[in-house]
Design a protein around this motif. Structure first.
Motif, mmCIF file in Angstrom:
data_model
loop_
_atom_site.group_PDB
_atom_site.id
_atom_site.type_symbol
_atom_site.label_atom_id
_atom_site.label_comp_id
_atom_site.label_asym_id
_atom_site.label_seq_id
_atom_site.Cartn_x
_atom_site.Cartn_y
_atom_site.Cartn_z
ATOM 1 N N ARG A 104 -19.812 -46.499 28.823
ATOM 2 C CA ARG A 104 -19.191 -44.961 28.912
ATOM 3 C C ARG A 104 -18.947 -44.388 27.639
ATOM 4 N N VAL A 105 -18.421 -45.101 26.748
ATOM 5 C CA VAL A 105 -18.066 -44.529 25.374
ATOM 6 C C VAL A 105 -19.407 -44.117 24.863
ATOM 7 N N LEU A 106 -20.485 -44.845 24.967
ATOM 8 C CA LEU A 106 -21.707 -44.635 24.175
ATOM 9 C C LEU A 106 -22.339 -43.230 24.946
ATOM 10 N N CYS A 107 -22.323 -43.278 26.229
ATOM 11 C CA CYS A 107 -22.869 -42.431 26.946
ATOM 12 C C CYS A 107 -22.052 -40.880 26.657
ATOM 13 N N ARG A 108 -20.796 -40.735 26.314
ATOM 14 C CA ARG A 108 -20.039 -39.743 25.921
ATOM 15 C C ARG A 108 -20.555 -39.344 24.723
ATOM 16 N N MET A 109 -20.649 -40.098 23.622
ATOM 17 C CA MET A 109 -21.089 -39.918 22.235
ATOM 18 C C MET A 109 -22.450 -39.170 22.470
ATOM 19 N N TYR A 110 -23.403 -39.733 22.859
ATOM 20 C CA TYR A 110 -24.834 -39.333 23.104
ATOM 21 C C TYR A 110 -24.860 -37.847 23.710
ATOM 22 N N GLY A 114 -26.199 -35.811 20.599
ATOM 23 C CA GLY A 114 -27.394 -35.706 20.749
ATOM 24 C C GLY A 114 -28.234 -36.404 19.872
ATOM 25 N N SER A 115 -27.623 -37.428 19.432
ATOM 26 C CA SER A 115 -28.397 -38.342 18.255
ATOM 27 C C SER A 115 -27.527 -39.890 18.695
ATOM 28 N N PRO A 116 -28.616 -40.654 18.182
ATOM 29 C CA PRO A 116 -28.112 -42.052 18.643
ATOM 30 C C PRO A 116 -27.215 -42.681 17.280
ATOM 31 N N VAL A 117 -27.246 -42.014 16.234
ATOM 32 C CA VAL A 117 -26.543 -42.518 15.043
ATOM 33 C C VAL A 117 -25.050 -42.888 15.475
ATOM 34 N N ARG A 118 -24.321 -42.115 15.876
ATOM 35 C CA ARG A 118 -23.148 -42.384 16.372
ATOM 36 C C ARG A 118 -22.850 -43.582 17.190
ATOM 37 N N MET A 119 -23.937 -43.609 18.183
ATOM 38 C CA MET A 119 -24.140 -44.922 19.023
ATOM 39 C C MET A 119 -24.215 -46.309 18.278
ATOM 40 N N MET A 120 -25.165 -46.338 17.396
ATOM 41 C CA MET A 120 -25.356 -47.353 16.403
ATOM 42 C C MET A 120 -24.169 -47.758 15.709
ATOM 43 N N GLU A 121 -23.449 -46.790 15.187
ATOM 44 C CA GLU A 121 -22.343 -47.063 14.201
ATOM 45 C C GLU A 121 -21.304 -47.598 14.999
ATOM 46 N N SER A 122 -21.091 -47.187 16.443
ATOM 47 C CA SER A 122 -20.194 -47.822 17.333
ATOM 48 C C SER A 122 -20.509 -49.330 17.778
ATOM 49 N N TYR A 123 -21.758 -49.565 18.119
ATOM 50 C CA TYR A 123 -22.380 -50.837 18.207
ATOM 51 C C TYR A 123 -22.016 -51.694 17.198
ATOM 52 N N LEU A 127 -19.489 -54.983 17.001
ATOM 53 C CA LEU A 127 -20.260 -56.301 16.743
ATOM 54 C C LEU A 127 -19.535 -56.784 15.666
ATOM 55 N N THR A 128 -19.087 -56.079 14.756
ATOM 56 C CA THR A 128 -18.477 -56.706 13.540
ATOM 57 C C THR A 128 -16.830 -56.780 13.796
ATOM 58 N N LYS A 129 -16.062 -56.012 14.261
ATOM 59 C CA LYS A 129 -14.713 -55.809 14.442
ATOM 60 C C LYS A 129 -14.207 -55.971 15.832
ATOM 61 N N GLY A 130 -14.898 -55.917 16.953
ATOM 62 C CA GLY A 130 -14.633 -55.993 18.296
ATOM 63 C C GLY A 130 -14.086 -54.863 18.761
ATOM 64 N N ILE A 131 -14.065 -53.690 18.179
ATOM 65 C CA ILE A 131 -13.439 -52.512 18.404
ATOM 66 C C ILE A 131 -14.200 -51.218 18.045
ATOM 67 N N CYS A 132 -14.362 -50.151 18.948
ATOM 68 C CA CYS A 132 -14.659 -48.553 18.345
ATOM 69 C C CYS A 132 -13.623 -47.590 18.851
ATOM 70 N N ASP A 135 -11.339 -40.386 19.083
ATOM 71 C CA ASP A 135 -10.279 -39.472 19.789
ATOM 72 C C ASP A 135 -11.003 -38.725 20.970
ATOM 73 N N GLU A 136 -12.304 -38.393 20.667
ATOM 74 C CA GLU A 136 -12.933 -37.377 21.814
ATOM 75 C C GLU A 136 -13.828 -38.246 22.851
ATOM 76 N N ASN A 137 -14.176 -39.306 22.463
ATOM 77 C CA ASN A 137 -14.892 -40.029 23.593
ATOM 78 C C ASN A 137 -14.500 -41.491 24.059
ATOM 79 N N GLY A 138 -13.213 -41.543 23.567
ATOM 80 C CA GLY A 138 -12.459 -42.696 24.075
ATOM 81 C C GLY A 138 -12.748 -43.934 23.249
ATOM 82 N N SER A 139 -11.846 -45.129 23.397
ATOM 83 C CA SER A 139 -11.736 -46.038 22.448
ATOM 84 C C SER A 139 -12.315 -47.415 23.507
ATOM 85 N N PHE A 140 -12.736 -48.553 22.531
ATOM 86 C CA PHE A 140 -13.169 -49.538 23.551
ATOM 87 C C PHE A 140 -13.055 -51.077 22.528
#
Length: 351
Positions: A104-110, A114-123, A127-132, A135-140
Motif C-alpha cells: 500500500r505504501v509503494l502504491c501510494r508512492m507510485y 509516476g516513477s519506480p525510483v522511490r519504490m526501489m529506494e523504499s524497498y 531490505l537493509t533497515k526493516g523500515i521505510c 510523511d505523505e505516503n505512510g510508514s512501514f
C-alpha cells in the motif's frame, strides 16, 4: 533486529494497464525469473477483464510467496496514460498482512511520483533497515508484523461455522498430509478460507502446504503435483473434474466436502474422529473463545494423539511403527487405520 526478516524479501515489480487496455511488466528490482513472471501476469487481475479488480491477492509458486496489490489510478496523478497498476512483492515467507501494508505504501508512492525510483529506494530501505518512512505516503515497519499473527489471521471458527462436524474431514486430511482442493469463484473467499486450514495442525506451524490461489495452467499444476500434501484454492469450476489433483474436494459455495474414492480407505472415520470433531465444534461454537483459544484446544487434543503414537513407536525397533504393532494394540479398525496413516505422515512408520 530487523535483519533476519528483511532477508526474506526477494523482489518488487510493477505491472501497468494503459488507456488502450494493454497490460505489461514495466519494471522489477532486482529480478523475477521468467517462469514466475508468467505466473504473476496470469494472476494479476489487470490481464483478466472478466475477473474484476482484486485489490490484494497472494499465493506461492515453486516455494516463492508472491503478493499482488492492484489499484485504479485516481486524479491527481503523474500517471497520465495508465488506468490501473499492480505492485508485486515476492518473498520467502508467508505474511499477507505485512506485504499488503508494504504494498500500500509503494502504491501510494507510485501514484504520486509516476516513477519506480522511490519504490526501489523504499524497498532497499526495508531490505537493509526493516523500515521505510514517508510523511505523505505512510510508514512501514517490519517488526510490526509478527509471523504468529499471520498464522492466527485465518478463522478456524468460520470454517467450523460453514461445515460443522464435517470439519473433522478437513482436520484428518491436513493431519495425514492429503491433497485438499477448495473451489470458489471469488478469489477473496478462497484466500480467507484456505489460510485457516493449516492451523488445524498447529504443532507443525507449516503454511508451506498452502497454495491459496492456483490456476489450471501447466506450470502451476506441475509445481503443485510436486507437493506430497497441500491445501490449494481454485476459481476454475472445471477443477472438480480433475480428480488426480485431490484427495478431498471442498465446494465452498455449496458447502460440500467430497472424499475421493482413492482416499476413502485412509480417510475412514471412527470413534476417535467423532471425539475430535465434537471438541472442534464445541470449542469453535463458544462465542467467548478466541481464535487462538480454539486452535489451542485442537492442538492439545492433537498432541495427546501424537504422544500416544510416540509412546507406541518407542517400544518398536528403531522407534518405527509397523501395522503389526498397531494390530497387537487391538484398536478399533478406524482408529488403527488412522494411526497407521498418521505414523506415515509423521515419519514414524517403518517402511
Amino acid at each position: 533486529m530487523a535483519e533476519p526478516e528483511t532477508q526474506l524479501m526477494l523482489s518488487v515489480g510493477l505491472i501497468e494497464k494503459d488507456v488502450n487496455g494493454d497490460s505489461l511488466w514495466v519494471w522489477c528490482y532486482p529480478s523475477v525469473r521468467p517462469e514466475l513472471r508468467e505466473v504473476l501476469l496470469n494472476k494479476c487481475c489487470l490481464t483478466q477483464d472478466s475477473q474484476g479488480l482484486h485489490t490484494f491477492v497472494f499465493s506461492q509458486f515453486c516455494r516463492t510467496w508472491y503478493y499482488i496489490s492492484t489499484v485504479e489510478v485516481q486524479e491527481p496523478t503523474a500517471l497520465k496514460k495508465v488506468t490501473h497498476f499492480s505492485v508485486l512483492v515476492t518473498a520467502k515467507d508467508f505474511n499477507p498482512e505485512k506485504y499488503a501494508a508494504f504494498s500500500r505504501v509503494l502504491c501510494r508512492m507510485y501514484m504520486k511520483q509516476g516513477s519506480p525510483v522511490r519504490m526501489m529506494e523504499s524497498y532497499i530501505a526495508v531490505l537493509t533497515k526493516g523500515i521505510c518512512k514517508s510523511d505523505e505516503n505512510g510508514s512501514f515497519l517490519i517488526k510490526d508484523y509478527d509471523i504468529r499473527k499471520a498464522y492466527l489471521a485465518g478463522s478456524v471458527k468460520d470454517v467450523v461455522a460453514q461445515f460443522g462436524m464435517e470439519t473433522i474431514i478437513l482436520y484428518t486430511a491436513v493431519m495425514l498430509k492429503k491433497r485438499i482442493v477448495v473451489y470458489h469463484p471469488r478469489v477473496e473467499a478462497l484466500l480467507e478460507f484456505t489460510r485457516a486450514l493449516p492451523a488445524l495442525t498447529w504443532h507443525r506451524k507449516d503454511w508451506s502446504i498452502l497454495h491459496p490461489y492456483v490456476r489450471l495452467t501447466d506450470s502451476e499444476l506441475v509445481n503443485l503435483k510436486k507437493c506430497t500434501g497441500y491445501v490449494a484454492g481454485f476459481i476454475d469450476p472445471e477443477v472438480r473434474n480433475r480428480s488426480e489433483l485431490f484427495d478431498v474436494f471442498v465446494n465452498l459455495p455449496d458447502r460440500e466436502i467430497t472424499i475421493s474414492q482413492h482416499a476413502k480407505e485412509a480417510m475412514a472415520m471412527g470413534k476417535l474422529h467423532k471425539e475430535i470433531g465434537v471438541l472442534i465444534v464445541q470449542s469453535a461454537g463458544d462465542a467467548d473463545r478466541t481464535e487462538g483459544q480454539v486452535i489451542k484446544d485442537i492442538s492439545v487434543k492433537t498432541r495427546e494423539v501424537l504422544a500416544d503414537l510416540a509412546s507406541i513407536a518407542e517400544e518398536c525397533d528403531n522407534s518405527k511403527i509397523t501395522l503389526e504393532t498397531l494390530k497387537h494394540r487391538h484398536f478399533p479398525p478406524a482408529t488403527e487405520n488412522f494411526l497407521f496413516h498418521l505414523a506415515a505422515a509423521e515419519q514414524l512408520l517403518k517402511i
